[in-house]
Design an enzyme around this catalytic site. Structure first.
Site, PDB file in Angstrom:
ATOM      1  N   HIS A 270      23.654  44.452  -1.160  1.00 21.33           N
ATOM      2  CA  HIS A 270      24.218  45.054  -0.085  1.00 21.33           C
ATOM      3  C   HIS A 270      24.017  44.875   1.141  1.00 21.33           C
ATOM      4  O   HIS A 270      24.664  44.709   1.721  1.00 21.33           O
ATOM      5  CB  HIS A 270      24.027  45.885   0.023  1.00 21.33           C
ATOM      6  N   GLU A 271      22.543  44.363   0.677  1.00 16.44           N
ATOM      7  CA  GLU A 271      21.786  43.783   2.209  1.00 16.44           C
ATOM      8  C   GLU A 271      21.988  42.497   2.820  1.00 16.44           C
ATOM      9  O   GLU A 271      22.467  41.845   4.062  1.00 16.44           O
ATOM     10  CB  GLU A 271      19.975  44.226   2.489  1.00 16.44           C
TER      11      GLU A 271
ATOM     12  N   HIS B 274      30.498  48.321   5.967  1.00 18.50           N
ATOM     13  CA  HIS B 274      30.731  49.036   4.958  1.00 18.50           C
ATOM     14  C   HIS B 274      32.834  49.149   4.667  1.00 18.50           C
ATOM     15  O   HIS B 274      33.009  49.818   5.137  1.00 18.50           O
ATOM     16  CB  HIS B 274      29.934  50.676   5.263  1.00 18.50           C
TER      17      HIS B 274
ATOM     18  N   TYR C  45      30.397  53.187   0.304  1.00 24.10           N
ATOM     19  CA  TYR C  45      29.543  54.489   0.014  1.00 24.10           C
ATOM     20  C   TYR C  45      29.469  54.993  -1.416  1.00 24.10           C
ATOM     21  O   TYR C  45      31.009  54.966  -1.772  1.00 24.10           O
ATOM     22  CB  TYR C  45      29.587  55.329   0.707  1.00 24.10           C
TER      23      TYR C  45
ATOM     24  N   HIS D 254      26.004  42.060   4.703  1.00 22.12           N
ATOM     25  CA  HIS D 254      25.626  42.263   5.824  1.00 22.12           C
ATOM     26  C   HIS D 254      24.926  41.102   6.830  1.00 22.12           C
ATOM     27  O   HIS D 254      25.595  40.296   7.076  1.00 22.12           O
ATOM     28  CB  HIS D 254      24.106  43.088   5.534  1.00 22.12           C
TER      29      HIS D 254
HETATM   30 ZN   LIG Z   1      25.137  48.619   3.780  1.00 17.70          ZN
END
Ligand SMILES: [Zn+2]
Length: 321
Positions: A210-211, A220, A271, A214
């Site tokens: 996930h990071e 997101h 999320y 980015h």
């Molecule tokens: Zn994030």
């Protein structure tokens, strides 16, 4: 005799009435206790669900924008404004749209400086020294990070993290433990742009992925402009105190940020269903419109098939020469 009898009957009636009153009082007390127990149990379950979310999704609870996105506030606000009014703004973080963006004297590129998808990284000595207990129990944060970049290279052939090589690599990602999980979005043309993988961040590979998404320029998933076709956001269930989390659900201009071509409930960038809920035990903040969507939402295991396809569409193959 009659007086005595009347008095006796009066006494009996009094006793009966007192006994009844006392019995009613007792049962009221029991009901109160049951109600209290039930309130206490509910509070316990809510606290447990809250603690679980902080443990399972540590990236949501940092101090950066939306928990883990290090991005100038005005840049994010501009992307939100563009989502409402459309048109071109100052920012072009998407590597799809443009190789670079500029604002306020800061210039940034998609990861093309060293060749598209080639990203230098430097791991701090502190990060390397962290123990397995600070990772997932059996592997250290460093081992998990190295596993994640190897996984990415294997799954997305043209995204290649390579070690910082000093003066020849002026712009690189600085991997550190830090206080939370957070990353700067896309290539920021900085020496040592941040990628922090702190407490709980390396517990699951999906959180590391996930990071890294980015770092690769992604936002997101639930903030896409077209999200309402696949999910319903329940802002009324989102925490407003002690932190107002409602802005975490604002949409950003899909024209200017990187998302997959289709909405992906299973993305590692989505999320979870009860994100920032006032009652994480029983109230959802994001509901998938289909069972398939609900089943995969918030997964932090691996890239979804669409995550992989999107990365391949942006970075290759074919890998640029
Ligand atoms: Zn994030």
């Amino acid at each position: 005799m009659n007086v005595f009898r009347t008095f006796a009957l009066f006494c009996i009636a009094l006793l009966v009435s007192q006994a009844r009153a006392s019995s009613e009082a007792l049962s009221e007390e029991e009901e109160d206790t049951e109600e209290n127990n039930s309130i206490r149990e509910r509070e316990r379950l809510k606290a447990e669900a809250d603690a679980e979310q902080r443990r399972e999704y540590p990236e949501m609870y940092g101090d950066a924008e939306q928990g883990d996105m290090i991005i100038p506030k005005e840049e994010l606000e501009e992307l939100k404004r563009l989502a409402k009014v459309g048109g071109h703004g100052k920012y072009r973080t998407s590597i799809f749209n443009s190789a670079y963006f500029s604002y306020g004297g800061t210039y940034g590129y998609g990861w093309i400086y060293y060749g598209l998808g080639r990203i230098p990284y430097y791991v701090t000595p502190d990060f390397k020294q962290r123990t397995a207990a600070e990772g997932n129990g059996s592997h250290t944060p460093y081992e998990i990070f190295m596993d994640a970049i190897a996984y990415i290279k294997n799954e997305v052939a043209c995204v290649d993290f390579f070690p910082f090589e000093g003066a020849t690599t002026p712009y690189y990602v600085l991997v550190d433990y830090g206080a939370s999980c957070q990353a700067e979005i896309g290539c920021r043309m900085k020496s040592g742009q941040k990628l922090d993988l702190g407490p709980y961040c390396t517990f699951k590979r999906g959180t590391v992925l996930h990071e890294i998404m980015h770092v690769l320029g992604f936002y997101h998933e639930h903030t896409r402009q077209d999200r309402d076709s696949e999910v319903t956001v329940h802002l009324e269930n989102v925490e407003t105190s002690p932190n107002d989390r409602r802005s975490n659900f604002d949409v950003v201009s899909t024209d200017f940020v990187d998302h997959s071509p289709v909405y992906d409930c299973g993305s590692v960038m989505h999320y979870t269903h009860n994100a920032y809920s006032t009652d994480k035990f029983s109230l959802d903040t994001i509901t998938g419109k289909t069972t398939a969507c609900r089943n995969v939402m918030g997964q932090r295991v691996d890239f979804s098939p669409i995550d992989k396809a999107t990365l391949a569409a942006k970075y290759g193959p074919p890998c640029p020469a």
